[in-house]
Motif scaffolding. Structure first.
Motif: not given
Length: 214
Positions: A98-118
């Motif tokens: 029913q529940s899990s801990d999730v960890v995401l490792v970003f190798k690229s800044r592009r995804g982070i920039e997209d997240l910041v923008r929306g």
């Protein structure tokens, strides 16, 4: 690990979430056979920790959770974390969990920039793959390391790479304001352009520094 108790007030819920994220980071790296490989963490541009992602629904599943995201600064240290939300389909949950801990490792800044923008969706706005685990994991195990984000999940004590295609991430602006103050933006948080930072958030940064050090 003993963590300080919080008085319930402005930002208390978010700081409690930060404490949970610290515990997740500590515990998943204690077992050599299950931890994230150092070579991957050393090359990370961002790391998100989302404790206790809840599975909802039966016939049509879903998941939701709240967590923290820090990005790598130019000097190699980790930024103050921005709070984020995670929502998506039920892919990747073990049967009956029913529940899990999730960890995401970003190798690229592009995804982070997209997240910041929306809104940012794994698998659509950036490629995502199940991350390799274990002390013997090497670059060769990860099919040319072409993904931009590597995903992990811990449930029932098992920590492993997980498929998270279709999972949406969003900046939790309300949580950020509760902790950092009004009118704060993710860019200001990541750049360190905020006032005094709670010790719990500093410990989250320190834990990332420890886990990603050479």
């Amino acid at each position: 690990m003993l963590l300080p108790a919080l008085s319930w007030g402005a930002g208390a819920e978010q700081l409690a979430l930060s404490q949970d994220a610290i515990v997740v980071l500590a515990e998943i790296q204690q077992i050599p056979e299950q931890r994230m490989p150092r070579w991957l963490l050393r090359n990370a541009e961002g790391i998100a920790v989302v404790p206790n992602v809840i599975k909802a629904g039966f016939v049509v599943g879903g998941r939701r959770g709240k967590g923290l995201l820090s990005v790598r600064a130019q000097d190699g240290t980790w930024s103050n974390p921005s709070f984020i939300t995670l929502t998506g389909g039920s892919i990747g949950f073990q049967a009956g969990v029913q529940s899990s801990d999730v960890v995401l490792v970003f190798k690229s800044r592009r995804g982070i920039e997209d997240l910041v923008r929306g809104k940012f969706t794994l698998g659509a706005d950036a490629s995502v793959a199940a991350g390799p685990v274990g002390r013997d994991a090497s670059a060769a195990t990860d099919v040319k390391l072409e993904a931009e984000v590597y995903a992990y999940s811990r449930s029932r004590g098992l920590f492993a790479g997980v498929a998270l295609d279709g999972t949406a991430l969003n900046i939790d602006h309300r949580a950020n304001e509760a902790v950092y103050g009004e009118d704060v933006t993710p860019r200001r948080i990541f750049a360190g352009l905020v006032g005094a930072v709670d010790d719990t958030l500093v410990e989250f940064r320190d834990r990332l520094d420890e886990q990603t050090a050479d």
